[in-house]
Design a protein around this motif. Structure first.
Motif, mmCIF file in Angstrom:
data_model
loop_
_atom_site.group_PDB
_atom_site.id
_atom_site.type_symbol
_atom_site.label_atom_id
_atom_site.label_comp_id
_atom_site.label_asym_id
_atom_site.label_seq_id
_atom_site.Cartn_x
_atom_site.Cartn_y
_atom_site.Cartn_z
ATOM 1 N N THR A 34 -2.761 -14.134 11.818
ATOM 2 C CA THR A 34 -2.245 -14.950 10.710
ATOM 3 C C THR A 34 -2.271 -16.445 11.038
ATOM 4 O O THR A 34 -2.298 -17.276 10.139
ATOM 5 N N SER A 50 -4.606 -10.704 1.011
ATOM 6 C CA SER A 50 -3.502 -10.026 1.686
ATOM 7 C C SER A 50 -3.356 -8.666 1.014
ATOM 8 O O SER A 50 -3.305 -8.579 -0.218
ATOM 9 N N SER A 73 3.384 -12.358 2.590
ATOM 10 C CA SER A 73 2.144 -11.796 3.134
ATOM 11 C C SER A 73 2.376 -10.343 3.525
ATOM 12 O O SER A 73 3.507 -9.851 3.501
#
Lengths: 223, 232
Positions: A34, A50, A73
């Protein structure tokens, strides 16, 4: 415990980011991958997917008061939506992943094998694992980049001949980005492409659990 | 018009029964029908099979269902989050069964059930522990495994807006599993934030048409910490 010449997680992320090309749709796995979103070179238009249903995921909101619990996310961190982004439901989100729409997936790894097999979802001695979307994304993305430390705690190589950890997806990894090197997974085996500043080719060879082809020129990771 | 509105939480969940398979929407804290789940807890149902992405986090929602002994089995993709300590303890004590399913396969098994399909072939999990024992088919030189539909007796769904026909909109990433679960159950119950008059929703923007909705309850916005203890 870390060796002095190893790249930080952010430095690995910066190197992975250079690999993501203009116009790509990319999924970043939870954990270290990430960080990649923070290092996209200026001017490159990259869409992030995502798996919980976001296309066009943007970075964490600049101000905490702008955090929205409905905009997280897959790793459950607060994110934003870029202009032109879209929300989709889970079945469509995995149609994106399995259907070959992802130009790349950046995934953490426990082990990579010389044929590109990926292990990242379960430890060998665990009763079970949290697979999440890893198997779908690894099986479906056009390219899988493994992002990991070169060795496990204790120095055990994670770049190996054949997996000893449980398989996530077969023959999917095309390139490995570690705190020591960039290693391509090719039909002719592992090829050392770059080393981290201050890391020698011999150190990388010693930390790798399989044969490594060393080209005449090995680049240095820009860090 | 068929009346789909439940005026009370009790009415909304009156049909639920012991031993039912229940699809529960949500991913992380987004799109979880928290109020409906609390109602299920209060009914004290037993031997439920829960289908959701996670095995419950912290002490509310699915975690509370587990803690109160309502759940016999969980089918999910991500059971071992740090926050899933209630599930972990029950699993280790042998009090709940677990089936781990890759997230995309979980969504597609429900999509197949909702679409009347008898299963599907996926490249996901070929050669892995989670593909073990499943039939392998080769199509155009690529291997796939056969996965079966996953149908719910009930689906518990969280939506943003609902009208009297049961048409739904969702908010941001709170959409997640909710639309696909709505299609995959014999009886779909919606917890909506607000109700709007029929005709107000832009037909182009309705995500789940009311044909997939059997019952809705207007819960208002979920306010964390409203009733008990810290939530997340």
């Amino acid at each position: 415990m870390s060796e002095p010449n190893r790249l930080s997680r952010d430095q690995i992320a910066a190197r992975v980011a250079l690999e993501l090309q203009d116009g790509w749709l990319v999924n970043l796995g939870i954990g270290m991958p990430t960080l990649t979103v923070n290092y996209i070179p200026e001017g490159r238009d990259i869409l992030f997917h995502s798996e919980n249903g976001i296309i066009g995921m943007g970075p964490r909101p600049a101000r905490d008061e702008d955090i929205d619990p409905d905009l997280m996310s897959a790793g459950k961190g607060p994110v934003t939506l870029i202009p032109g982004g879209a929300f989709i439901h889970h079945a469509d989100s995995f149609a994106v992943a399995r259907g070959g729409r992802l130009d790349a997936a950046v995934l953490g790894a426990f082990q990579v094998a010389v044929n590109g097999d990926l292990a990242n979802w379960r430890l060998p001695n665990a009763i079970s694992g949290s697979v999440g979307g890893a198997m779908d994304i690894a099986a479906g993305a056009k390219r899988v980049f493994a992002m990991m430390t070169h060795t496990a705690k204790g120095g055990e190589p994670k770049i190996v001949e054949a997996l000893t950890y449980p398989l996530t997806a077969k023959t999917c990894v095309s390139k490995i980005f570690t705190d020591m090197a960039v290693v391509a997974v090719t039909p002719d085996g592992y090829v050392l492409e770059e080393v981290a500043p201050g890391v020698t080719v011999d150190e990388v060879v010693a930390a790798t659990g399989a044969a490594l082809t060393i080209p005449d020129t090995v680049g240095t990771i820009a860090a | 018009m068929k009346n789909k509105k439940a005026d009370t939480l009790e009415d909304a969940i009156a049909r639920l029964n012991d031993g039912a398979t229940m699809l529960i929407g949500g991913f992380g804290i987004a799109g979880v029908p928290e109020i409906l789940i609390e109602g299920v807890c209060d009914r004290g149902l037993r031997d439920l099979t829960i289908v959701a992405n996670n095995s419950g986090t912290h002490k509310t929602g699915i975690a509370r269902l587990l803690a109160e002994g309502c759940v016999g089995k969980i089918i999910c993709s991500f059971p071992w989050a740090v926050e899933s300590f209630v599930f972990k303890e029950l699993y280790e004590d042998g009090k709940v069964d677990l089936e781990v399913v890759p997230q995309g396969t979980l969504a597609e098994r429900m999509r197949a059930a909702g679409a009347g399909l008898g299963g599907f072939l996926t490249p996901t999990a070929v050669g892995t522990d989670l593909g073990a024992g499943k039939a392998v088919h080769e199509i155009d030189g690529k291997e796939y495994i056969l996965e079966m539909p996953l149908k719910g007796d009930f689906a518990l769904i969280k939506a943003r807006e609902v009208d009297a026909r049961g048409n739904l909109t969702f908010r941001m990433a709170a959409r997640n599993f909710n639309p696909v679960m709505a299609t995959a159950a014999d009886y779909t119950i919606v917890e909506a934030t607000t109700e709007v008059p029929v005709g107000d929703l832009d037909p182009e923007c309705i995500i789940t048409p009311g044909v997939f909705v059997d019952c809705y309850y207007i819960a208002g916005p979920y306010v964390p910490g409203k009733e008990e203890g810290p939530r997340s």
